[in-house]
Write a protein that holds these residues in place. Structure first.
Motif, PDB file in Angstrom:
ATOM      1  N   SER A  81      -4.689   4.432   3.240  1.00 33.29           N
ATOM      2  CA  SER A  81      -4.645   5.730   2.573  1.00 33.29           C
ATOM      3  C   SER A  81      -3.911   6.707   3.486  1.00 33.29           C
ATOM      4  O   SER A  81      -4.136   6.738   4.688  1.00 33.29           O
ATOM      5  N   GLY A  82      -3.018   7.497   2.898  1.00 37.12           N
ATOM      6  CA  GLY A  82      -2.191   8.395   3.695  1.00 37.12           C
ATOM      7  C   GLY A  82      -0.943   7.690   4.189  1.00 37.12           C
ATOM      8  O   GLY A  82      -0.848   6.454   4.158  1.00 37.12           O
ATOM      9  N   ASP A  83       0.013   8.451   4.623  1.00 37.82           N
ATOM     10  CA  ASP A  83       1.239   7.867   5.160  1.00 37.82           C
ATOM     11  C   ASP A  83       1.830   8.798   6.202  1.00 37.82           C
ATOM     12  O   ASP A  83       1.471   9.974   6.294  1.00 37.82           O
ATOM     13  N   ALA A  84       2.729   8.256   6.992  1.00 36.86           N
ATOM     14  CA  ALA A  84       3.424   9.024   8.028  1.00 36.86           C
ATOM     15  C   ALA A  84       4.776   8.380   8.256  1.00 36.86           C
ATOM     16  O   ALA A  84       4.927   7.152   8.109  1.00 36.86           O
ATOM     17  N   SER A  85       5.762   9.186   8.609  1.00 36.60           N
ATOM     18  CA  SER A  85       7.115   8.662   8.808  1.00 36.60           C
ATOM     19  C   SER A  85       7.163   7.658   9.952  1.00 36.60           C
ATOM     20  O   SER A  85       8.017   6.771   9.970  1.00 36.60           O
ATOM     21  N   LEU A  86       6.243   7.770  10.906  1.00 33.50           N
ATOM     22  CA  LEU A  86       6.240   6.851  12.042  1.00 33.50           C
ATOM     23  C   LEU A  86       5.828   5.447  11.623  1.00 33.50           C
ATOM     24  O   LEU A  86       6.358   4.456  12.144  1.00 33.50           O
ATOM     25  N   ILE A  87       4.877   5.324  10.698  1.00 31.88           N
ATOM     26  CA  ILE A  87       4.330   4.021  10.299  1.00 31.88           C
ATOM     27  C   ILE A  87       5.123   3.488   9.121  1.00 31.88           C
ATOM     28  O   ILE A  87       4.983   3.965   7.991  1.00 31.88           O
ATOM     29  N   GLN A  88       5.953   2.473   9.366  1.00 28.36           N
ATOM     30  CA  GLN A  88       6.754   1.904   8.288  1.00 28.36           C
ATOM     31  C   GLN A  88       6.001   0.833   7.510  1.00 28.36           C
ATOM     32  O   GLN A  88       6.167   0.693   6.307  1.00 28.36           O
TER      33      GLN A  88
END
Length: 439
Positions: A81-88
């Motif tokens: 759940s959630g996302d971030a540009s660092l985690i592909q």
């Protein structure tokens, strides 16, 4: 008989070890949560039991690997759940012979990681936390740094407590403290930013966690004139209710000054231009302590005055749990060089107050009261180089024998402008009355 006791003892130990291994082997990843923030990215793995893990980084391409030992076979990881540009991407594989689950996080860039586990607390069970710190990015709040020129804005750093992985207190209806204080902080910031001569900056702008020490550092980087931290109180019983305002205790302030004195590399940051003079002095420690002590005294007096004004305004719209500012050794108040107050807007553990705190109308009233208290404080005690100070110099205290027309003539303004600017219904003024002079 002794041999029998030894056998029983060893059997008991073996049983404990066997049971413990079964418990450890039953560990599994129950959910994955990603919390991005302006300065770092946090990935949280919710686990069935405490983790036994090792981790390491790989390059070309950038990856971060976590090996969870004694792990139950898991065909696939739950969706994050959630996302971030660092985690592909987050993927996994399982080695059956040693019961190890390997989790690989594919990264968009190189990032250092801090890995630690957390015990069950609040709504969460066992957790494995990975904090990624990438290349240093400019904080959005950094653009609000005050320009130290005459007529500058007064900078107020607003800290919405908790956030992200830290929900804060939880009300009887399941309300998270972090979800109450952020909208109040945003409303307060909007009111401050609409006031000429004042500028507000949110320490956190979304649902993510900022380390307690980092919150005061952000306020210092902004050259803030005041740090306001907003929280909701809680107790073990539902009866307590009402707002309160806390300031830094003298004992905590004194210990923080001592800690700062040991950090010689930060003297220039903490003491401004004086730091460069102190650095080359043989009496460095004594001079630094004197300057920091003066700064601490000013900050504590200023914070107490601001807290008193905020309490007076809050008391107009809600019950007060404490009618005087309370001193405490709280982490977010630890900075002796920046006036800081912590506002408890009510008790989330009280069912009636919890419901009231959830309403937009009450949140707006709380923000309006805090704003009025802060504005009143800075009108009475403005920083010398601020726009508020310039406006204050355009005030006149009425003396015996003076009339409204005489005051208007003295400052070369019309009687009507003077009347409207001070919201006067007539021309009657009293001795000691303070009149604001229109520009």
């Amino acid at each position: 008989m002794k041999n029998d006791k030894k056998k029983v003892h060893w059997l008991w130990l073996l049983l404990c070890c066997w049971t413990g291994s079964l418990s450890a082997a039953s560990n599994e990843v129950q959910s994955i949560r990603i919390w991005p923030s302006p300065e770092n990215t946090r990935v949280v793995f919710d686990l069935a039991a405490a983790p036994d893990q090792r981790s390491f980084a790989l390059e070309n391409p950038h990856r971060f690997v976590i090996d969870l030992r004694q792990h139950k076979a898991q065909s696939r990881l739950p969706a994050a759940s959630g996302d971030a540009s660092l985690i592909q991407n987050i993927r996994s594989s399982y080695t059956a012979n040693n019961q190890t689950l390997r989790i690989v996080l594919d990264l968009s860039e190189k990032a250092s990681a801090n890995v630690f586990s957390l015990p069950p607390t609040g709504p969460y069970g066992h957790r494995l936390v990975v904090d990624f710190k990438g290349e240093q990015r400019e904080l959005p709040v950094a653009q609000a740094r005050a320009q130290r020129q005459p007529g500058r804005d007064i900078i107020i750093a607003i800290d919405a407590g908790h956030g992200g992985e830290d929900p804060g207190s939880i009300g009887p209806a399941g309300t998270f403290e972090k979800n109450l204080v952020l909208p109040i902080a945003r409303r307060l910031a909007e009111l401050i930013n609409n006031e000429p001569g004042m500028k507000a900056v949110l320490v956190r702008t979304g649902d993510y966690f900022v380390h307690l020490n980092r919150r005061t550092d952000i306020a210092r980087e902004l050259q803030a004139d005041l740090l306001v931290s907003i929280h909701a109180d809680a107790f073990t019983s539902p009866q307590p209710r009402g707002a309160a305002v806390w300031v830094l205790s003298l004992r905590r302030a004194t210990s923080e000054v001592g800690r700062m004195l040991e950090q010689k590399e930060r003297h220039s940051e903490l003491l401004g231009g004086v730091g460069e003079i102190i650095r080359d002095s043989t009496q460095e420690r004594y001079l630094a302590q004197t300057v920091l002590d003066l700064s601490m005294n000013h900050s504590m007096v200023s914070a107490h005055q601001a807290a008193t004004h905020v309490l007076a305004e809050l008391g107009q719209i809600t019950r007060l749990h404490r009618r005087e500012p309370q001193a405490a050794s709280l982490a977010v108040l630890r900075s002796p060089d920046i006036p800081s107050i912590l506002v408890e807007v009510g008790f989330i553990s009280n069912p009636q107050e919890e419901q009231q705190l959830r309403t937009a109308q009450h949140q707006q009233r709380l923000a309006q009261s805090m704003f009025q208290g802060l504005r009143r404080h800075f009108r009475e005690s403005p920083p010398a180089d601020s726009l508020f100070a310039q406006h204050r110099s355009r005030e006149h205290r009425v003396e015996r024998g003076e009339s409204l027309s005489l005051v208007a003539q003295r400052y070369n303004v019309s009687v009507e402008a003077l009347r409207q600017h001070n919201q006067l219904n007539g021309d009657t003024i009293r001795i000691g009355q303070v009149l604001r002079i229109p520009d």
